[in-house]
Motif scaffolding. Structure first.
Motif, PDB file in Angstrom:
ATOM      1  N   GLN A   1      -2.722 -11.543   4.622  1.00 19.72           N
ATOM      2  CA  GLN A   1      -3.749 -12.293   5.337  1.00 19.72           C
ATOM      3  C   GLN A   1      -3.190 -12.675   6.704  1.00 19.72           C
ATOM      4  OE1 GLN A   1      -5.158 -15.713   3.229  1.00 19.72           O
ATOM      5  NE2 GLN A   1      -6.751 -16.131   4.702  1.00 19.72           N
ATOM      6  N   ASN A   2      -3.917 -12.342   7.750  1.00 15.27           N
ATOM      7  CA  ASN A   2      -3.481 -12.575   9.132  1.00 15.27           C
ATOM      8  C   ASN A   2      -2.190 -11.834   9.479  1.00 15.27           C
ATOM      9  OD1 ASN A   2      -5.671 -14.390   9.562  1.00 15.27           O
ATOM     10  ND2 ASN A   2      -4.485 -15.985   8.557  1.00 15.27           N
ATOM     11  N   PHE A   3      -1.860 -10.803   8.721  1.00 12.37           N
ATOM     12  CA  PHE A   3      -0.657 -10.022   8.964  1.00 12.37           C
ATOM     13  C   PHE A   3      -0.974  -8.562   8.664  1.00 12.37           C
ATOM     14  CE2 PHE A   3       3.779  -9.414   9.512  1.00 12.37           C
ATOM     15  CZ  PHE A   3       4.170  -8.429   8.621  1.00 12.37           C
ATOM     16  N   PRO A   4      -1.356  -7.816   9.685  1.00 12.45           N
ATOM     17  CA  PRO A   4      -1.709  -6.408   9.457  1.00 12.45           C
ATOM     18  C   PRO A   4      -0.459  -5.576   9.203  1.00 12.45           C
ATOM     19  CG  PRO A   4      -1.641  -6.866  11.797  1.00 12.45           C
ATOM     20  CD  PRO A   4      -1.415  -8.187  11.095  1.00 12.45           C
ATOM     21  N   SER A   5      -0.656  -4.399   8.678  1.00  9.23           N
ATOM     22  CA  SER A   5       0.443  -3.451   8.612  1.00  9.23           C
ATOM     23  C   SER A   5       0.808  -3.108  10.056  1.00  9.23           C
ATOM     24  CB  SER A   5       0.008  -2.198   7.856  1.00  9.23           C
ATOM     25  OG  SER A   5       1.024  -1.242   7.934  1.00  9.23           O
ATOM     26  N   ILE A   6       2.083  -3.213  10.394  1.00 10.60           N
ATOM     27  CA  ILE A   6       2.478  -3.028  11.792  1.00 10.60           C
ATOM     28  C   ILE A   6       3.403  -1.832  12.004  1.00 10.60           C
ATOM     29  CG2 ILE A   6       2.059  -5.419  12.447  1.00 10.60           C
ATOM     30  CD1 ILE A   6       5.063  -5.930  12.167  1.00 10.60           C
TER      31      ILE A   6
ATOM     32  N   GLU B   1       3.892   0.464   2.771  1.00  7.35           N
ATOM     33  CA  GLU B   1       3.847  -0.502   3.863  1.00  7.35           C
ATOM     34  C   GLU B   1       3.297  -1.800   3.296  1.00  7.35           C
ATOM     35  OE1 GLU B   1       1.294   1.440   6.682  1.00  7.35           O
ATOM     36  OE2 GLU B   1      -0.512   0.865   5.612  1.00  7.35           O
TER      37      GLU B   1
ATOM     38  N   TRP C   1       5.795  -6.517  18.604  1.00  2.62           N
ATOM     39  CA  TRP C   1       6.296  -7.149  17.386  1.00  2.62           C
ATOM     40  C   TRP C   1       7.819  -7.238  17.403  1.00  2.62           C
ATOM     41  CZ3 TRP C   1       2.920  -9.589  14.441  1.00  2.62           C
ATOM     42  CH2 TRP C   1       1.582  -9.187  14.490  1.00  2.62           C
TER      43      TRP C   1
ATOM     44  N   SER D   1       1.136  -5.549   4.114  1.00  5.45           N
ATOM     45  CA  SER D   1       0.213  -6.289   4.975  1.00  5.45           C
ATOM     46  C   SER D   1      -0.158  -7.570   4.232  1.00  5.45           C
ATOM     47  CB  SER D   1      -1.037  -5.460   5.295  1.00  5.45           C
ATOM     48  OG  SER D   1      -1.721  -5.137   4.097  1.00  5.45           O
TER      49      SER D   1
ATOM     50  N   THR E   1       0.856  -1.185   0.000  1.00  2.22           N
ATOM     51  CA  THR E   1       0.000   0.000   0.000  1.00  2.22           C
ATOM     52  C   THR E   1       0.893   1.237   0.000  1.00  2.22           C
ATOM     53  OG1 THR E   1      -1.727  -1.172   1.208  1.00  2.22           O
ATOM     54  CG2 THR E   1      -1.838   1.240   1.211  1.00  2.22           C
TER      55      THR E   1
END
Length: 156
Positions: A92-97, A88, A127, A90, A75
């Motif tokens: 599936q099951n991994f958000p932008s952190i 950044e 994280w 991201s 993104t």
């Protein structure tokens, strides 16, 4: 320890040519020095909020091979045509952190100064506690700039 890498290289090409590579999914894959980026889908970025998909393979880094193959959505978070782009990731099951990557392009005599940026300073401590930061070593960021120059020369 620093939580941001910035490495530079002067590439003998104009900023427009370089930006075409660093703003497209195929360009990201072509210049990756880690071997993680396998292929990409989508259109080149043209504005903040644009997205494309990169197919990844974490086994190539040798750090967490159990992660295997997965997709990330890139993104775009910063954009100035032919000058600056950040993004950044991201999944599936991994958000932008909070970590991001990018390039700053500065025209100079004989080419463009390209600065590659990798920043994980905004990543939450929960994280960082796993000990995997920085994910990409500084040498890989620097090597990507060499591959970028080679890629540009091959397109000429």
């Amino acid at each position: 320890m620093t939580e941001r890498f910035e490495v530079q290289r002067t590439i003998p090409a104009d900023a427009e040519t370089i930006f075409r590579v660093v703003s497209s999914p195929q360009g990201h894959v072509a210049i990756d020095a880690t071997g993680m980026l396998q292929s990409g889908e989508g259109e080149p970025a043209k504005a903040v909020g644009d997205t494309f998909v990169i197919h990844m393979d974490r086994e190539s880094l040798g750090d967490f091979p159990e992660m295997g193959k997965y997709d990330v959505t890139v993104t775009i978070t910063g954009y100035e045509q032919d000058r600056y782009i950040t993004w950044e990731v991201s999944g599936q099951n991994f958000p932008s952190i909070g970590h991001y990557y990018g390039y700053r392009l500065e025209p100079t005599e004989g080419g463009t100064i390209v600065t590659s940026i990798y920043d994980w300073s905004a990543v939450d401590e929960q994280w960082k506690a796993g000990g995997m930061w920085p994910i990409i070593p500084e040498l890989s960021i620097k090597a990507t700039l060499g591959i970028l120059e080679r890629t540009i020369r091959q397109q000429s």
